[in-house]
Design a protein around this motif. Sequence first.
Motif, short mmCIF file in Angstrom:
data_model
loop_
_atom_site.label_atom_id
_atom_site.label_comp_id
_atom_site.label_asym_id
_atom_site.label_seq_id
_atom_site.Cartn_x
_atom_site.Cartn_y
_atom_site.Cartn_z
N LEU A 55 0.84 -1.19 0.00
CA LEU A 55 0.00 0.00 0.00
C LEU A 55 0.88 1.24 0.00
O LEU A 55 1.96 1.24 0.59
CB LEU A 55 -0.88 0.06 1.25
CG LEU A 55 -2.04 -0.90 1.35
CD1 LEU A 55 -2.73 -0.75 2.68
CD2 LEU A 55 -3.03 -0.65 0.23
N GLU A 67 0.31 6.80 2.37
CA GLU A 67 -0.87 7.61 2.67
C GLU A 67 -2.11 6.73 2.84
O GLU A 67 -2.94 6.96 3.71
CB GLU A 67 -1.12 8.64 1.56
CG GLU A 67 -0.03 9.68 1.42
CD GLU A 67 1.12 9.21 0.55
OE1 GLU A 67 1.00 8.15 -0.11
OE2 GLU A 67 2.15 9.89 0.56
N GLU A 68 -2.25 5.71 1.98
CA GLU A 68 -3.40 4.81 2.08
C GLU A 68 -3.33 3.98 3.34
O GLU A 68 -4.34 3.73 3.99
CB GLU A 68 -3.46 3.92 0.84
CG GLU A 68 -4.60 2.92 0.85
CD GLU A 68 -5.98 3.56 0.81
OE1 GLU A 68 -6.95 2.83 1.10
OE2 GLU A 68 -6.11 4.76 0.51
N PHE A 69 -2.15 3.52 3.72
CA PHE A 69 -2.00 2.76 4.96
C PHE A 69 -2.40 3.61 6.16
O PHE A 69 -3.12 3.15 7.04
CB PHE A 69 -0.55 2.27 5.11
CG PHE A 69 -0.33 1.52 6.39
CD1 PHE A 69 -0.71 0.20 6.51
CD2 PHE A 69 0.25 2.15 7.47
CE1 PHE A 69 -0.52 -0.48 7.69
CE2 PHE A 69 0.45 1.48 8.66
CZ PHE A 69 0.06 0.16 8.77
N ARG A 108 -4.40 6.19 6.18
CA ARG A 108 -5.85 6.40 6.12
C ARG A 108 -6.61 5.21 6.69
O ARG A 108 -7.51 5.37 7.51
CB ARG A 108 -6.29 6.66 4.67
CG ARG A 108 -7.76 7.02 4.54
CD ARG A 108 -8.21 7.03 3.09
NE ARG A 108 -8.32 5.69 2.53
CZ ARG A 108 -9.37 4.87 2.73
NH1 ARG A 108 -10.36 5.25 3.48
NH2 ARG A 108 -9.39 3.68 2.19
N ARG A 109 -6.22 4.01 6.27
CA ARG A 109 -6.90 2.80 6.77
C ARG A 109 -6.65 2.59 8.25
O ARG A 109 -7.55 2.17 8.99
CB ARG A 109 -6.41 1.57 5.99
CG ARG A 109 -6.89 1.54 4.57
CD ARG A 109 -6.47 0.25 3.91
NE ARG A 109 -6.80 0.24 2.50
CZ ARG A 109 -6.81 -0.86 1.76
NH1 ARG A 109 -6.48 -2.03 2.30
NH2 ARG A 109 -7.11 -0.80 0.50
#
Length: 64
Positions: free
Chosen positions: A28, A31-33, A35-36
């Motif tokens: 990932l 930034e996506e990590f 966010r999650r």
Amino acid sequence: MGIGAPGLLFRYKDYRRDGADRQQIMTLAIEEFIRRFLLHVLPRGPQDQPRARSRTAGRRPTSR
């Protein structure tokens, strides 16, 4: 597992699969990590903030 050039690598279990295929590796973007991760840590919706009251709130003036 670690941080690489394309993003963050980590291991997870896919419970829909059996055997050796159960362990999976996902990549990932950082930034996506984040966010999650924050979806699990932060509370949902706006939260009530404590009101800033003066120190004298609730006190009545004394008569002289």
